[in-house]
Design a protein around this motif. Sequence first.
Motif, PDB file in Angstrom:
ATOM      1  N   PRO A  66      -6.544  48.452   0.449  1.00 37.57           N
ATOM      2  CA  PRO A  66      -6.710  48.744   2.111  1.00 37.57           C
ATOM      3  C   PRO A  66      -5.882  47.829   3.016  1.00 37.57           C
ATOM      4  CG  PRO A  66      -8.714  48.678   1.083  1.00 37.57           C
ATOM      5  CD  PRO A  66      -7.868  48.134  -0.064  1.00 37.57           C
ATOM      6  N   TYR A  67      -4.995  48.476   3.928  1.00 39.55           N
ATOM      7  CA  TYR A  67      -4.390  47.723   4.893  1.00 39.55           C
ATOM      8  C   TYR A  67      -3.273  46.922   4.170  1.00 39.55           C
ATOM      9  CZ  TYR A  67      -8.351  48.799   7.573  1.00 39.55           C
ATOM     10  OH  TYR A  67      -9.654  49.571   7.978  1.00 39.55           O
ATOM     11  N   MET A  68      -2.802  46.896   2.958  1.00 39.59           N
ATOM     12  CA  MET A  68      -1.848  45.897   2.573  1.00 39.59           C
ATOM     13  C   MET A  68      -0.623  46.298   2.955  1.00 39.59           C
ATOM     14  SD  MET A  68      -1.210  46.582  -1.671  1.00 39.59           S
ATOM     15  CE  MET A  68       0.266  45.899  -1.778  1.00 39.59           C
ATOM     16  N   SER A  69       0.433  45.738   2.789  1.00 36.01           N
ATOM     17  CA  SER A  69       1.819  46.000   3.203  1.00 36.01           C
ATOM     18  C   SER A  69       2.748  45.319   2.096  1.00 36.01           C
ATOM     19  CB  SER A  69       2.082  45.269   4.676  1.00 36.01           C
ATOM     20  OG  SER A  69       3.330  45.755   5.262  1.00 36.01           O
ATOM     21  N   LEU A  70       3.695  46.053   1.853  1.00 35.79           N
ATOM     22  CA  LEU A  70       4.807  45.505   0.738  1.00 35.79           C
ATOM     23  C   LEU A  70       6.277  45.310   1.449  1.00 35.79           C
ATOM     24  CD1 LEU A  70       5.229  44.594  -2.040  1.00 35.79           C
ATOM     25  CD2 LEU A  70       5.825  46.902  -2.837  1.00 35.79           C
TER      26      LEU A  70
END
Length: 183
Positions: A66-70
């Motif tokens: 959830p809510y992660m960004s790469l």
Amino acid sequence: MFDKDHFIQDCINGIAGGQAAIREIVEKAVSNRERLMDGLGEPKHAGITPLYRSHDLTILNFVWAPYMSLMPHNHLMFSVIGIYYGREDNIFWRRTENAIEAVGAKSLGTGGLAILDRDIIHSVTNPIGKMTCAIHVYGGDFFEPDEPRSEWDHETLIERPWDINKVKSIFHEAEARFNAIKK
Ligand SMILES: [Fe+2]
């Protein structure tokens, strides 16, 4: 029910037909998300699970925390992305003289497809408070590409060598952060 081995065999048979053939196979698979979720199992952890890997084809099950960004990265091989649960927000970038600049975006919900060419640079965010699940098929060996791949620092947008171990740790850290705030 989604038959994982059948899907893999379809991709192996289809890879000679290139991206268009893979697109058809992925589109069909994600058209029934319940079947796909049943076949692959409810996600327990964020991460990248290889379903198949060869020199000219990699099939990955992506589970975004959830809510992660790469951070922005390139692939240097074509890819087809199919979402079977949740949402992936993609920002597309292009090179400038010293870094990169954003040039477009595509938000993919359940059943959504993205057809990415070999030179694409993108960053990905899961904007929702649940795991997002996707099938990613690449026209090459995702883990050992023929040409060295790049990533770009998310703050400075400066290019550096792509590091698969760092990518894996971003998934684990994002899941741990989310679990910590749930308590
Ligand atoms: Fe990517």
